[in-house]
Write a protein that holds these residues in place. Sequence first.
Motif: not given
Length: 154
Positions: A29-30, A36-37, A65-67, A91-94
């Motif tokens: 996760l960035t 973008k999503a 990106s961990i939690t 969704s995020i990045s499909n």
Amino acid sequence: MVGFKNRYMVVEVNLNPNRDQLKDDPMTLTPYNVTKAIKDCILLNFGECGLASSVASFQVKYVNSITKVCIIRASRDEYQKVWSAITMMRSISNIPAVINLLDLSGSIKACKNAALKCEEWKFEQRKVVAGASLSAEVSRQMQGCLDKIKVLEH
């Protein structure tokens, strides 16, 4: 002179919620992925005018990106549009995702406090689940994320 009024949202992202929780995540996760999503969802549901009015103050301020906790800023006039787009995202990045709003605040300070509480609780849960297999690298990354959230500003 009155400053620009913003709203801050603390959200939790659950990537692929139907998968086994012990497997690794299919993506990292960035801020770019989340931004973008959300923008794509605003465009889909509110059109170009809705996106144009929302994007002025919109920013993903923090992503762990961990939690999977994020802080999102939106203008006071347009935060409901961003909030509803977050609710409608699938969704995020499909990759299937469910996003939960944990806190809504008018100041970054209150938002930081809510996010810190959530981060610490989720990391403690992760430690319990992982037990002795939690690597020093993950602990170091988590400490870096906690330090980063403490210095957030407008």
